[in-house]
Design a protein around this motif. Structure first.
Motif, PDB file in Angstrom:
ATOM      1  N   GLY A 388      14.524 -24.893  60.705  1.00 48.71           N
ATOM      2  CA  GLY A 388      13.228 -24.543  60.033  1.00 48.71           C
ATOM      3  C   GLY A 388      13.398 -24.149  58.512  1.00 48.71           C
ATOM      4  N   VAL A 389      12.372 -24.764  57.759  1.00 46.79           N
ATOM      5  CA  VAL A 389      12.328 -24.353  56.156  1.00 46.79           C
ATOM      6  C   VAL A 389      11.289 -23.344  56.077  1.00 46.79           C
ATOM      7  CG1 VAL A 389      11.898 -25.543  53.891  1.00 46.79           C
ATOM      8  CG2 VAL A 389      13.114 -26.776  55.783  1.00 46.79           C
ATOM      9  N   ARG A 390      10.245 -23.344  56.813  1.00 45.35           N
ATOM     10  CA  ARG A 390       9.210 -22.227  56.510  1.00 45.35           C
ATOM     11  C   ARG A 390       8.636 -21.759  57.839  1.00 45.35           C
ATOM     12  NH1 ARG A 390      10.026 -22.831  51.653  1.00 45.35           N
ATOM     13  NH2 ARG A 390      10.838 -20.737  52.208  1.00 45.35           N
ATOM     14  N   ASP A 391       8.027 -20.561  57.584  1.00 45.56           N
ATOM     15  CA  ASP A 391       7.671 -19.573  59.010  1.00 45.56           C
ATOM     16  C   ASP A 391       6.213 -20.284  59.330  1.00 45.56           C
ATOM     17  OD1 ASP A 391       6.880 -17.879  60.832  1.00 45.56           O
ATOM     18  OD2 ASP A 391       6.660 -16.245  59.300  1.00 45.56           O
ATOM     19  N   SER A 392       6.375 -21.367  60.019  1.00 41.21           N
ATOM     20  CA  SER A 392       4.793 -22.061  60.388  1.00 41.21           C
ATOM     21  C   SER A 392       4.132 -20.997  61.359  1.00 41.21           C
ATOM     22  CB  SER A 392       5.414 -23.295  61.257  1.00 41.21           C
ATOM     23  OG  SER A 392       6.204 -23.107  62.188  1.00 41.21           O
ATOM     24  N   GLN A 393       4.624 -20.222  61.942  1.00 45.90           N
ATOM     25  CA  GLN A 393       3.837 -19.352  62.854  1.00 45.90           C
ATOM     26  C   GLN A 393       3.291 -18.131  62.014  1.00 45.90           C
ATOM     27  OE1 GLN A 393       3.387 -18.679  66.413  1.00 45.90           O
ATOM     28  NE2 GLN A 393       4.182 -20.630  66.507  1.00 45.90           N
ATOM     29  N   GLY A 394       3.854 -17.869  60.972  1.00 39.89           N
ATOM     30  CA  GLY A 394       3.258 -16.783  59.857  1.00 39.89           C
ATOM     31  C   GLY A 394       2.218 -17.407  59.230  1.00 39.89           C
ATOM     32  N   LEU A 395       2.449 -18.740  58.813  1.00 37.64           N
ATOM     33  CA  LEU A 395       0.981 -19.303  58.233  1.00 37.64           C
ATOM     34  C   LEU A 395       0.026 -19.515  59.042  1.00 37.64           C
ATOM     35  CD1 LEU A 395      -0.040 -20.992  55.754  1.00 37.64           C
ATOM     36  CD2 LEU A 395       1.026 -22.994  56.503  1.00 37.64           C
ATOM     37  N   LEU A 396       0.250 -19.770  60.532  1.00 39.59           N
ATOM     38  CA  LEU A 396      -0.674 -20.115  60.994  1.00 39.59           C
ATOM     39  C   LEU A 396      -1.845 -18.841  61.441  1.00 39.59           C
ATOM     40  CD1 LEU A 396      -2.899 -21.629  63.059  1.00 39.59           C
ATOM     41  CD2 LEU A 396      -1.011 -21.235  64.737  1.00 39.59           C
ATOM     42  N   ARG A 397      -0.875 -17.801  61.451  1.00 45.68           N
ATOM     43  CA  ARG A 397      -1.728 -16.339  61.829  1.00 45.68           C
ATOM     44  C   ARG A 397      -2.375 -15.969  60.430  1.00 45.68           C
ATOM     45  NH1 ARG A 397       3.446 -15.094  64.216  1.00 45.68           N
ATOM     46  NH2 ARG A 397       4.106 -14.202  62.137  1.00 45.68           N
ATOM     47  N   ALA A 398      -2.103 -16.273  59.515  1.00 44.73           N
ATOM     48  CA  ALA A 398      -2.520 -16.024  57.975  1.00 44.73           C
ATOM     49  C   ALA A 398      -3.916 -16.785  57.964  1.00 44.73           C
ATOM     50  CB  ALA A 398      -1.784 -16.154  56.673  1.00 44.73           C
ATOM     51  N   CYS A 399      -3.685 -18.221  58.380  1.00 47.50           N
ATOM     52  CA  CYS A 399      -4.795 -18.740  58.241  1.00 47.50           C
ATOM     53  C   CYS A 399      -6.001 -18.268  59.225  1.00 47.50           C
ATOM     54  CB  CYS A 399      -4.527 -20.347  58.488  1.00 47.50           C
ATOM     55  SG  CYS A 399      -3.721 -21.208  57.203  1.00 47.50           S
ATOM     56  N   VAL A 400      -5.637 -18.302  60.479  1.00 51.88           N
ATOM     57  CA  VAL A 400      -6.575 -17.771  61.681  1.00 51.88           C
ATOM     58  C   VAL A 400      -7.220 -16.445  60.960  1.00 51.88           C
ATOM     59  CG1 VAL A 400      -6.871 -16.896  63.828  1.00 51.88           C
ATOM     60  CG2 VAL A 400      -5.415 -18.686  63.538  1.00 51.88           C
ATOM     61  N   GLU A 401      -6.617 -15.481  60.649  1.00 54.77           N
ATOM     62  CA  GLU A 401      -7.154 -14.258  60.007  1.00 54.77           C
ATOM     63  C   GLU A 401      -8.171 -14.460  59.048  1.00 54.77           C
ATOM     64  OE1 GLU A 401      -3.948 -11.769  59.088  1.00 54.77           O
ATOM     65  OE2 GLU A 401      -2.982 -11.615  61.149  1.00 54.77           O
ATOM     66  N   ALA A 402      -7.764 -15.267  57.880  1.00 46.87           N
ATOM     67  CA  ALA A 402      -8.587 -15.590  57.009  1.00 46.87           C
ATOM     68  C   ALA A 402      -9.756 -16.294  57.233  1.00 46.87           C
ATOM     69  CB  ALA A 402      -7.818 -16.369  55.929  1.00 46.87           C
ATOM     70  N   VAL A 403      -9.799 -17.418  58.151  1.00 45.02           N
ATOM     71  CA  VAL A 403     -10.867 -17.919  58.650  1.00 45.02           C
ATOM     72  C   VAL A 403     -11.803 -17.233  59.483  1.00 45.02           C
ATOM     73  CG1 VAL A 403     -11.627 -19.987  60.285  1.00 45.02           C
ATOM     74  CG2 VAL A 403      -9.944 -20.288  58.614  1.00 45.02           C
ATOM     75  N   ARG A 404     -11.185 -16.188  60.059  1.00 41.43           N
ATOM     76  CA  ARG A 404     -12.391 -15.310  60.893  1.00 41.43           C
ATOM     77  C   ARG A 404     -12.965 -14.518  59.774  1.00 41.43           C
ATOM     78  NH1 ARG A 404      -7.930 -13.262  65.502  1.00 41.43           N
ATOM     79  NH2 ARG A 404      -8.278 -14.997  67.097  1.00 41.43           N
ATOM     80  N   GLU A 405     -12.232 -13.901  58.800  1.00 44.57           N
ATOM     81  CA  GLU A 405     -12.794 -13.005  57.899  1.00 44.57           C
ATOM     82  C   GLU A 405     -13.973 -13.852  57.090  1.00 44.57           C
ATOM     83  OE1 GLU A 405      -9.620 -11.477  55.558  1.00 44.57           O
ATOM     84  OE2 GLU A 405      -8.852 -10.354  57.061  1.00 44.57           O
ATOM     85  N   ALA A 406     -13.583 -14.970  56.950  1.00 38.75           N
ATOM     86  CA  ALA A 406     -14.717 -15.748  56.098  1.00 38.75           C
ATOM     87  C   ALA A 406     -16.005 -16.097  56.949  1.00 38.75           C
ATOM     88  CB  ALA A 406     -14.133 -17.106  55.776  1.00 38.75           C
ATOM     89  N   GLY A 407     -15.849 -15.960  58.349  1.00 35.96           N
ATOM     90  CA  GLY A 407     -17.102 -16.182  59.028  1.00 35.96           C
ATOM     91  C   GLY A 407     -17.497 -17.377  59.174  1.00 35.96           C
ATOM     92  N   LEU A 408     -16.690 -18.538  59.145  1.00 36.75           N
ATOM     93  CA  LEU A 408     -17.097 -19.799  59.301  1.00 36.75           C
ATOM     94  C   LEU A 408     -17.696 -20.208  60.629  1.00 36.75           C
ATOM     95  CD1 LEU A 408     -13.978 -21.694  57.555  1.00 36.75           C
ATOM     96  CD2 LEU A 408     -16.453 -21.092  56.655  1.00 36.75           C
ATOM     97  N   PRO A 409     -18.740 -21.229  60.657  1.00 33.78           N
ATOM     98  CA  PRO A 409     -18.970 -21.684  62.106  1.00 33.78           C
ATOM     99  C   PRO A 409     -18.021 -22.272  62.757  1.00 33.78           C
ATOM    100  CG  PRO A 409     -20.521 -22.535  60.453  1.00 33.78           C
ATOM    101  CD  PRO A 409     -19.415 -22.001  59.644  1.00 33.78           C
TER     102      PRO A 409
END
Length: 515
Positions: A388-409
Motif C-alpha cells: 500500500g501507498v496510502r492509508d485508505s482506511q484513514g481517509l475514509l474515516r476522515a471523509c465520513v466524519e467530515a460529511v456527517r459534520e456538514a449535515g448533507l442529505p
C-alpha cells in the motif's frame, strides 16, 4: 470440496509453519516469504511483526455453522481486527505466525479453505450476494457459483499459473460482482443461461472483458473455467509479473478477436479431453414464508419470497467489531434458513428474515452505515498492507466524519471507492467517485495524495472504467466531497441525477482541488 486433496493441504501446512517460523526468526526475507505464504492465504503485514489470514468463503456465503466457527476463532485467539474484502472473503489481522498456522488448520476442519487465498492461484469465487432471494434476478446462480468454487480449488494443486485468477457470477443487470470485467465472468441471462466474459480486470491497464461465450448452459460452466485455465497457461506472461494478468492477453494475442479465437481453441480442447465436467445441479429455494410481520427502512430489502426480507449491514470501511460475529450468531441461531452473504462492496446481507426477525437484526446491527455514502469502499490500506501507498482506511474515516459534520442529505453523495495503491483492491476504477493512493511533490516537499477517478459504472450492459482526472492532496478530499454534495443538495437532487443532469459540473468542482 470436489476432488480436493485435503491430506496434501495438511502436509503443506507444515511447510507453512516452518517457513513462517524462519521468517520471524530473521532467516527469510519478506519478499521470499510473501512469494511463499500467499499460497496459504496469508501474508506478513507491514512491518513484518504480524500476519494476515484470508478465509475463502465461496460465493460470499456464511452459513450459521461457518459463522459460529469464525466467532469462536476470533474469541479463542483474541483476534482484534477483521476485514470484509471486495472479493467476498474475511481477513483476520494482527495474528502471530503460530496463530495463523493454527487457525488455517482448524478452518480446514470446519470446511473453510485458506489455500489459494493469495499468490498465483484461483481466488475466491464471487457471486451476487442476494442470489436466490433478489426480486428481478434472472435466475438463482448460487449453486453454479459454489460448484465453480469447488472445481477451482482443485487447480490450486495443479500446474502453476502466471498470476491469480478471479472468477465471478452475476445474477442481474446490476453486475455488482463485475462479472463482465473479471478474469472470467458468468453473467446471467433472462433465458436461464450465461454469457461468458474473460480477460478483464481492474488495476494497472484496466480492461473490460471480452465476450467468449453466449447463451451457455449452466451445466457447462466448468468447461469454460477449464478453457480459461488452459488459455492462461498457454498464453499468459511468465516473464513479467507486471504484465501477467489475463487482461494483458487481449493485447499480446493481437486484440480481442484474436484472444477470443485462442480461448475457443482451448474450449474445444476442454470439451474433447474426455474429462466429464458436466454439472447436474439445481437451485434450492427456501421453503420459509413470511408470518405476516413487516419491516422497512434504508437497510431492509424485501425478497422475492413473499413476506421475507434481507437486512444490509455495512461496517465503515468493511471493518466490523470482532464481537459482532458472536452477537449476530446468537441472534440468528434459532431463525429458520437464515444466513449471511458477503457483498463485493464490503457489506453483508442477512437473508431469509420475517419482518419480526428483520427488526431484531436491525437492532443488532445498528452501528454500521446509515447512508449510501457511508457504505463507501476501502481496501485495508498502507498501515497494514506491505504494498500500500496510502492509508485508505484513514481517509475514509476522515471523509465520513467530515460529511456527517456538514449535515448533507443522505443521498447527496454516492458510494465512493478508495484504494491505497493502483492495484484497485478498493475497486476505485468502477466507482462513481474513486481514489487511489500516490504522493505529490510540491516545492520539494512530498505530500500524501490520491488520483481522482470519476464516472465509473459497473452495470452488465453499460460498465465503464472511471476517467482519471488528476491528483488531489489527501487533506483536500473531504472538502471536495462536501462541495460536491452541497451542489447536489442545493439542486434538490440525489447525486446520480445531479451528475447526469449537470454534465461537466463534477469536473468543474474537481478542477479547483487538483494539483
Amino acid at each position: 470440496m470436489r476432488n480436493l486433496n485435503v491430506r496434501s493441504l495438511r502436509e503443506d501446512m507444515e511447510e507453512f509453519k516452518e517457513k513462517t517460523d524462519a521468517f520471524y526468526a530473521g532467516e527469510m526475507d519478506k519478499g521470499a516469504y510473501k512469494a511463499f505464504s500467499g499460497r496459504f492465504g496469508s501474508y506478513a503485514q507491514r512491518g513484518g511483526t504480524a500476519n494476515m489470514l484470508r478465509l475463502r468463503l465461496p460465493a460470499g456465503r456464511i452459513t450459521k455453522e461457518r459463522l459460529d466457527f469464525i466467532a469462536d476463532i476470533l474469541a479463542q485467539y483474541h483476534v482484534k481486527r477483521a476485514h470484509f474484502t471486495t472479493c467476498q472473503t474475511i481477513q483476520l489481522h494482527d495474528l502471530s505466525g503460530q496463530d495463523a498456522y493454527e487457525i488455517m488448520a482448524r478452518a480446514l476442519d470446519a470446511g473453510i479453505i485458506t489455500a489459494g487465498g493469495g499468490g498465483d492461484y484461483p481466488r475466491n469465487v464471487m457471486c451476487s450476494p442476494l442470489a436466490g432471494v433478489e426480486k428481478g434476478e434472472y435466475f438463482d446462480i448460487l449453486p453454479w457459483a459454489e460448484a465453480a468454487g469447488d472445481y477451482l480449488l482443485t487447480l490450486i494443486q495443479a500446474e502453476k499459473m502466471p498470476r491469480k485468477l478471479k472468477v465471478a457470477f452475476s445474477n442481474s443487470p446490476e453486475n455488482i460482482t463485475h462479472a463482465t470485467y473479471r478474469d472470467l465472468g458468468f453473467a446471467a441471462r433472462p433465458d436461464g443461461k450465461f454469457d461468458v466474459y474473460s480477460a478483464g480486470g481492474l488495476g494497472n491497464n484496466p480492461r473490460l472483458g471480452v465476450k467468449t461465450g453466449e447463451a451457455v448452459d449452466p451445466s457447462d460452466i466448468l468447461y469454460y473455467i477449464k478453457a480459461m485455465w488452459l488459455t492462461f497457461l498457454a498464453y499468459g506472461n511468465y516473464e513479467s509479473r507486471g504484465k501477467a494478468r489475463t487482461r494483458y492477453m487481449q493485447e499480446s494475442l493481437g486484440g480481442p478477436e484474436a484472444y477470443v479465437n485462442a480461448y475457443r481453441e482451448k474450449l474445444e480442447e476442454a470439451y474433447g479431453s474426455g474429462e466429464d465436467l458436466k454439472l447436474s445441479i439445481s437451485a434450492k429455494e427456501t421453503g420459509k414464508r413470511g408470518d405476516g410481520s413487516c419491516a422497512e427502512g434504508f437497510r431492509v430489502i424485501p425478497q422475492k419470497q413473499e413476506g421475507l426480507y434481507s437486512v444490509l449491514y455495512h461496517p465503515i470501511g468493511g471493518q466490523p467489531e470482532v464481537s459482532w460475529f458472536a452477537s449476530v450468531s446468537e441472534v440468528i441461531r434459532d431463525m429458520e434458513d437464515v444466513e449471511l452473504r458477503l457483498s463485493p462492496d464490503q457489506s453483508v446481507y442477512i437473508v431469509n428474515l420475517t419482518g419480526n426477525e428483520a427488526r431484531k437484526i436491525l437492532k443488532a446491527t445498528d452501528d454500521g452505515a446509515a447512508t449510501l455514502f457511508e457504505t463507501s469502499v476501502s481496501c485495508i490500506g498502507a498501515s497494514t498492507c506491505q504494498t500500500g501507498v496510502r492509508d485508505s482506511q484513514g481517509l475514509l474515516r476522515a471523509c465520513v466524519e467530515a460529511v456527517r459534520e456538514a449535515g448533507l442529505p443522505d443521498t447527496a453523495l454516492p458510494q465512493i471507492h478508495i484504494s491505497g495503491c493502483a492495484s484497485s483492491c478498493g475497486t476505485h476504477q468502477t466507482g462513481a467517485i474513486g481514489f487511489h493512493g500516490t504522493a505529490k511533490k510540491i516545492d520539494k516537499t512530498t505530500y500524501p495524495a490520491y488520483f481522482l477517478h470519476v464516472n465509473g459504472r459497473e452495470g452488465q450492459k453499460d460498465a465503464r472504467m472511471g476517467t482519471r482526472l488528476g491528483i488531489i492532496l489527501e487533506k483536500d478530499i473531504p472538502g471536495f466531497l462536501i462541495e460536491t454534495g452541497k451542489e447536489a443538495a442545493a439542486a434538490g437532487l440525489d447525486y446520480r441525477r445531479w451528475n447526469e443532469e449537470n454534465p461537466g459540473k463534477l469536473e468543474e468542482i474537481a478542477a479547483k482541488y487538483l494539483v
